[in-house]
Design a protein around this motif. Structure first.
Motif, PDB file in Angstrom:
ATOM      1  N   HIS A   1       0.824  -1.210   0.000  1.00  0.00           N
ATOM      2  CA  HIS A   1       0.000   0.000   0.000  1.00  0.00           C
ATOM      3  C   HIS A   1       0.861   1.263   0.000  1.00  0.00           C
ATOM      4  CE1 HIS A   1      -4.199  -0.958  -0.079  1.00  0.00           C
ATOM      5  NE2 HIS A   1      -4.061  -1.904   0.825  1.00  0.00           N
ATOM      6  N   GLN A   2       2.017   1.185   0.641  1.00  0.00           N
ATOM      7  CA  GLN A   2       2.895   2.358   0.699  1.00  0.00           C
ATOM      8  C   GLN A   2       3.473   2.700  -0.671  1.00  0.00           C
ATOM      9  OE1 GLN A   2       5.501   2.752   4.282  1.00  0.00           O
ATOM     10  NE2 GLN A   2       4.862   0.660   4.712  1.00  0.00           N
ATOM     11  N   LEU A   3       3.430   1.749  -1.594  1.00  0.00           N
ATOM     12  CA  LEU A   3       3.985   1.955  -2.932  1.00  0.00           C
ATOM     13  C   LEU A   3       2.901   2.156  -3.984  1.00  0.00           C
ATOM     14  CD1 LEU A   3       6.589  -0.964  -2.898  1.00  0.00           C
ATOM     15  CD2 LEU A   3       6.959   1.403  -2.201  1.00  0.00           C
ATOM     16  N   GLY A   4       1.641   2.033  -3.597  1.00  0.00           N
ATOM     17  CA  GLY A   4       0.557   2.094  -4.570  1.00  0.00           C
ATOM     18  C   GLY A   4       0.427   0.793  -5.346  1.00  0.00           C
ATOM     19  N   GLY A   5       0.818  -0.330  -4.731  1.00  0.00           N
ATOM     20  CA  GLY A   5       0.731  -1.629  -5.395  1.00  0.00           C
ATOM     21  C   GLY A   5      -0.704  -2.039  -5.650  1.00  0.00           C
ATOM     22  N   GLU A   6      -0.894  -2.923  -6.651  1.00  0.00           N
ATOM     23  CA  GLU A   6      -2.243  -3.336  -7.047  1.00  0.00           C
ATOM     24  C   GLU A   6      -2.520  -4.818  -6.863  1.00  0.00           C
ATOM     25  OE1 GLU A   6      -3.852  -1.801 -10.761  1.00  0.00           O
ATOM     26  OE2 GLU A   6      -2.188  -0.399 -10.859  1.00  0.00           O
ATOM     27  N   ASN A   7      -1.477  -5.638  -6.824  1.00  0.00           N
ATOM     28  CA  ASN A   7      -1.707  -7.084  -6.771  1.00  0.00           C
ATOM     29  C   ASN A   7      -0.756  -7.758  -5.796  1.00  0.00           C
ATOM     30  OD1 ASN A   7      -1.946  -6.232  -9.927  1.00  0.00           O
ATOM     31  ND2 ASN A   7      -3.591  -7.624  -9.352  1.00  0.00           N
ATOM     32  N   LEU A   8      -1.316  -8.541  -4.893  1.00  0.00           N
ATOM     33  CA  LEU A   8      -0.549  -9.441  -4.048  1.00  0.00           C
ATOM     34  C   LEU A   8      -0.947 -10.848  -4.496  1.00  0.00           C
ATOM     35  CD1 LEU A   8       1.369 -10.030  -1.755  1.00  0.00           C
ATOM     36  CD2 LEU A   8      -0.505  -9.673  -0.135  1.00  0.00           C
ATOM     37  N   VAL A   9      -0.083 -11.472  -5.292  1.00  0.00           N
ATOM     38  CA  VAL A   9      -0.435 -12.695  -6.007  1.00  0.00           C
ATOM     39  C   VAL A   9      -0.171 -13.928  -5.147  1.00  0.00           C
ATOM     40  CG1 VAL A   9       0.002 -14.075  -8.086  1.00  0.00           C
ATOM     41  CG2 VAL A   9       0.088 -11.562  -8.200  1.00  0.00           C
ATOM     42  N   ILE A  10      -1.133 -14.847  -5.155  1.00  0.00           N
ATOM     43  CA  ILE A  10      -0.992 -16.103  -4.421  1.00  0.00           C
ATOM     44  C   ILE A  10      -1.421 -17.273  -5.308  1.00  0.00           C
ATOM     45  CG2 ILE A  10      -1.375 -15.039  -2.161  1.00  0.00           C
ATOM     46  CD1 ILE A  10      -4.225 -16.216  -2.255  1.00  0.00           C
ATOM     47  N   HIS A  11      -0.960 -18.462  -4.948  1.00  0.00           N
ATOM     48  CA  HIS A  11      -1.460 -19.708  -5.522  1.00  0.00           C
ATOM     49  C   HIS A  11      -2.320 -20.404  -4.472  1.00  0.00           C
ATOM     50  CE1 HIS A  11       0.788 -19.828  -9.266  1.00  0.00           C
ATOM     51  NE2 HIS A  11       1.891 -19.453  -8.611  1.00  0.00           N
ATOM     52  N   ILE A  12      -3.217 -21.259  -4.917  1.00  0.00           N
ATOM     53  CA  ILE A  12      -3.982 -22.057  -3.959  1.00  0.00           C
ATOM     54  C   ILE A  12      -3.082 -23.090  -3.318  1.00  0.00           C
ATOM     55  CG2 ILE A  12      -5.845 -23.749  -3.737  1.00  0.00           C
ATOM     56  CD1 ILE A  12      -7.417 -22.080  -5.759  1.00  0.00           C
ATOM     57  N   GLY A  13      -2.163 -23.673  -4.096  1.00  0.00           N
ATOM     58  CA  GLY A  13      -1.203 -24.631  -3.539  1.00  0.00           C
ATOM     59  C   GLY A  13      -1.529 -26.050  -3.948  1.00  0.00           C
ATOM     60  N   GLY A  14      -1.184 -26.995  -3.094  1.00  0.00           N
ATOM     61  CA  GLY A  14      -1.399 -28.401  -3.397  1.00  0.00           C
ATOM     62  C   GLY A  14      -2.846 -28.827  -3.242  1.00  0.00           C
ATOM     63  N   ALA A  15      -3.122 -30.071  -3.638  1.00  0.00           N
ATOM     64  CA  ALA A  15      -4.482 -30.597  -3.535  1.00  0.00           C
ATOM     65  C   ALA A  15      -4.724 -31.307  -2.209  1.00  0.00           C
ATOM     66  CB  ALA A  15      -4.748 -31.558  -4.685  1.00  0.00           C
ATOM     67  N   TYR A  16      -3.641 -31.669  -1.505  1.00  0.00           N
ATOM     68  CA  TYR A  16      -3.729 -32.364  -0.216  1.00  0.00           C
ATOM     69  C   TYR A  16      -4.623 -33.601  -0.301  1.00  0.00           C
ATOM     70  CZ  TYR A  16      -1.687 -27.998   1.423  1.00  0.00           C
ATOM     71  OH  TYR A  16      -0.869 -26.907   1.597  1.00  0.00           O
ATOM     72  N   GLY A  17      -4.584 -34.286  -1.438  1.00  0.00           N
ATOM     73  CA  GLY A  17      -5.325 -35.526  -1.587  1.00  0.00           C
ATOM     74  C   GLY A  17      -6.767 -35.379  -2.018  1.00  0.00           C
ATOM     75  N   ASN A  18      -7.293 -34.146  -1.970  1.00  0.00           N
ATOM     76  CA  ASN A  18      -8.696 -33.951  -2.351  1.00  0.00           C
ATOM     77  C   ASN A  18      -8.892 -32.507  -2.809  1.00  0.00           C
ATOM     78  OD1 ASN A  18     -11.577 -33.428  -2.285  1.00  0.00           O
ATOM     79  ND2 ASN A  18     -11.802 -35.323  -1.105  1.00  0.00           N
ATOM     80  N   LYS A  19      -8.937 -32.299  -4.113  1.00  0.00           N
ATOM     81  CA  LYS A  19      -9.027 -30.929  -4.643  1.00  0.00           C
ATOM     82  C   LYS A  19     -10.307 -30.226  -4.210  1.00  0.00           C
ATOM     83  CE  LYS A  19      -7.869 -29.725  -8.806  1.00  0.00           C
ATOM     84  NZ  LYS A  19      -7.681 -29.673 -10.272  1.00  0.00           N
ATOM     85  N   THR A  20     -11.414 -30.954  -4.219  1.00  0.00           N
ATOM     86  CA  THR A  20     -12.695 -30.334  -3.870  1.00  0.00           C
ATOM     87  C   THR A  20     -12.675 -29.813  -2.440  1.00  0.00           C
ATOM     88  OG1 THR A  20     -13.876 -31.804  -5.391  1.00  0.00           O
ATOM     89  CG2 THR A  20     -15.184 -30.711  -3.697  1.00  0.00           C
ATOM     90  N   GLU A  21     -12.189 -30.630  -1.507  1.00  0.00           N
ATOM     91  CA  GLU A  21     -12.109 -30.199  -0.113  1.00  0.00           C
ATOM     92  C   GLU A  21     -11.124 -29.045   0.059  1.00  0.00           C
ATOM     93  OE1 GLU A  21     -11.191 -33.426   2.468  1.00  0.00           O
ATOM     94  OE2 GLU A  21     -13.084 -34.492   2.097  1.00  0.00           O
ATOM     95  N   THR A  22     -10.022 -29.107  -0.672  1.00  0.00           N
ATOM     96  CA  THR A  22      -8.997 -28.059  -0.557  1.00  0.00           C
ATOM     97  C   THR A  22      -9.528 -26.731  -1.070  1.00  0.00           C
ATOM     98  OG1 THR A  22      -7.234 -29.698  -0.798  1.00  0.00           O
ATOM     99  CG2 THR A  22      -6.645 -27.402  -1.191  1.00  0.00           C
ATOM    100  N   LEU A  23     -10.229 -26.739  -2.188  1.00  0.00           N
ATOM    101  CA  LEU A  23     -10.820 -25.507  -2.712  1.00  0.00           C
ATOM    102  C   LEU A  23     -11.822 -24.912  -1.727  1.00  0.00           C
ATOM    103  CD1 LEU A  23     -11.320 -26.455  -6.471  1.00  0.00           C
ATOM    104  CD2 LEU A  23      -9.866 -24.623  -5.596  1.00  0.00           C
ATOM    105  N   GLU A  24     -12.618 -25.756  -1.115  1.00  0.00           N
ATOM    106  CA  GLU A  24     -13.587 -25.268  -0.128  1.00  0.00           C
ATOM    107  C   GLU A  24     -12.878 -24.699   1.094  1.00  0.00           C
ATOM    108  OE1 GLU A  24     -16.850 -24.812  -0.328  1.00  0.00           O
ATOM    109  OE2 GLU A  24     -16.517 -25.356  -2.425  1.00  0.00           O
ATOM    110  N   ARG A  25     -11.788 -25.337   1.503  1.00  0.00           N
ATOM    111  CA  ARG A  25     -11.025 -24.840   2.649  1.00  0.00           C
ATOM    112  C   ARG A  25     -10.401 -23.486   2.328  1.00  0.00           C
ATOM    113  NH1 ARG A  25      -8.720 -29.335   3.737  1.00  0.00           N
ATOM    114  NH2 ARG A  25      -6.814 -29.012   2.543  1.00  0.00           N
ATOM    115  N   PHE A  26      -9.886 -23.340   1.108  1.00  0.00           N
ATOM    116  CA  PHE A  26      -9.320 -22.062   0.670  1.00  0.00           C
ATOM    117  C   PHE A  26     -10.381 -20.958   0.740  1.00  0.00           C
ATOM    118  CE2 PHE A  26      -8.460 -18.949  -2.687  1.00  0.00           C
ATOM    119  CZ  PHE A  26      -7.140 -18.603  -2.430  1.00  0.00           C
ATOM    120  N   LYS A  27     -11.544 -21.247   0.188  1.00  0.00           N
ATOM    121  CA  LYS A  27     -12.623 -20.249   0.182  1.00  0.00           C
ATOM    122  C   LYS A  27     -13.072 -19.915   1.603  1.00  0.00           C
ATOM    123  CE  LYS A  27     -14.937 -22.625  -3.027  1.00  0.00           C
ATOM    124  NZ  LYS A  27     -15.968 -23.027  -4.017  1.00  0.00           N
ATOM    125  N   GLN A  28     -13.190 -20.942   2.444  1.00  0.00           N
ATOM    126  CA  GLN A  28     -13.643 -20.703   3.811  1.00  0.00           C
ATOM    127  C   GLN A  28     -12.615 -19.906   4.605  1.00  0.00           C
ATOM    128  OE1 GLN A  28     -16.854 -21.711   4.385  1.00  0.00           O
ATOM    129  NE2 GLN A  28     -16.620 -20.287   6.088  1.00  0.00           N
TER     130      GLN A  28
END
Length: 308
Positions: free
Chosen positions: A144-171
């Motif tokens: 914010h001190q620089l006027g930045g616009e994007n802090l980029v992230i990845h969701i990461g691994g699937a941890y054995g279950n992509k559907t559960e991992t996506l829901e955990r990310f959203k939650q």
């Protein structure tokens, strides 16, 4: 049909200046070596200003800052040192940060940061999530001190279950809206696990921005999806581009960008009805990869050298 106009930039290291960011070990914080901490951070922020100034002179208005600019930015002992010794409030650092933000506003610079791959909001381990949130909060405050616009992230691994991992990310994001800067947070498709289509669906649900990585899409394509239609319906906040070092659909990045790759990305964006876009070249030769295949226009825009 007019081609999509391209503002081109690169990530982290400027090879033309032949200067490097510095760091220190955790032991430096534990021993409260304030002189060393102050020296490294002042060096890094002054170098950041030098790089951005050099970029502007070279018509580069897009730049991704290294997440290691301030080492251990989310460490609690480091935060205490910052507060007690007013590290970021020195005249040198304050002056440099103000100068960078002024340039950002004057030239409409796209300044972003890609957080560490150890930042995992979808982890099944609560301690990792807590640490990741702390890191993102500290990085967002600095951006914010620089006027930045994007802090980029990845969701990461699937941890054995992509559907559960996506829901955990959203939650995780829904549960921590007060701690995460959702205006900056930007999710990127990756080369192994989460496709562009899946990222767009997550970002629609959470009202987040997304980054379209052309090479990642090629390595990990969105099945049963027309990528041009996806881009048209859900334009990315910015794009990343690299070429495969071993093969076009293999993850490892090449030293430079293949001319056909930038042409293909520009064609996708043009067909999607996107008039202009900011692109970060993720090539090992950093800023030199831009000069290799692109010709500067003005106001941060570039064209492919062979394009008339």
């Amino acid at each position: 049909m007019n081609l999509c106009q391209l503002r081109i930039g690169y990530a982290c290291i400027n090879l033309s200046l032949k200067k490097k960011y510095r760091t220190f070990k955790l032991k430096t914080i534990q021993e409260k070596n304030i002189e060393k901490i102050r020296e490294v951070i002042e060096h890094n922020i002054i170098l950041l200003g030098d790089i951005i100034y050099h970029n502007i002179k070279d018509n580069i208005y897009v730049y991704r800052i290294t997440a290691e600019l301030i080492p251990f930015i989310d460490n609690q002992d480091m935060k205490n040192i910052f507060k007690e010794y007013h590290i970021l409030e020195s005249n040198k650092i304050k002056g440099e940060l103000e100068r960078i933000k002024k340039w950002q506003q004057e030239y409409n610079l796209r300044i972003s940061m890609h957080t560490s791959h150890f930042t995992m909001l979808a982890s099944p381990k609560e301690k990792i999530i807590e640490k990741s949130i702390g890191e993102l909060r500290a990085q967002a405050e600095f951006l914010h001190q620089l006027g930045g616009e994007n802090l980029v992230i990845h969701i990461g691994g699937a941890y054995g279950n992509k559907t559960e991992t996506l829901e955990r990310f959203k939650q995780t994001i829904k549960n921590n809206k007060d701690q995460l800067d959702l205006d900056l947070l930007t999710v990127e498709n990756d080369d192994k696990t989460y496709t562009s289509k899946e990222i767009v669906e997550v970002c629609k649900t959470l009202n987040l921005k997304w980054v379209y990585d052309f090479h990642h899409e090629r390595c990990n394509p969105s099945e049963d999806t027309n990528i041009v239609d996806l881009l048209r319906l859900h334009p990315p906040s910015k794009c990343h581009l690299s070429s495969g070092a071993i093969a076009p659909n293999k993850p490892q990045h090449a030293d430079f960008i293949e001319k056909e790759d930038i042409k293909s990305l520009q064609q996708q964006l043009t067909l999607a009805g996107i008039n202009q876009v900011d692109i970060v070249f993720e090539a090992k030769q950093k800023d030199l990869s831009i000069y290799e295949i692109m010709k500067p226009l003005k106001n941060g825009f570039w064209k492919i050298k062979s394009t008339q």
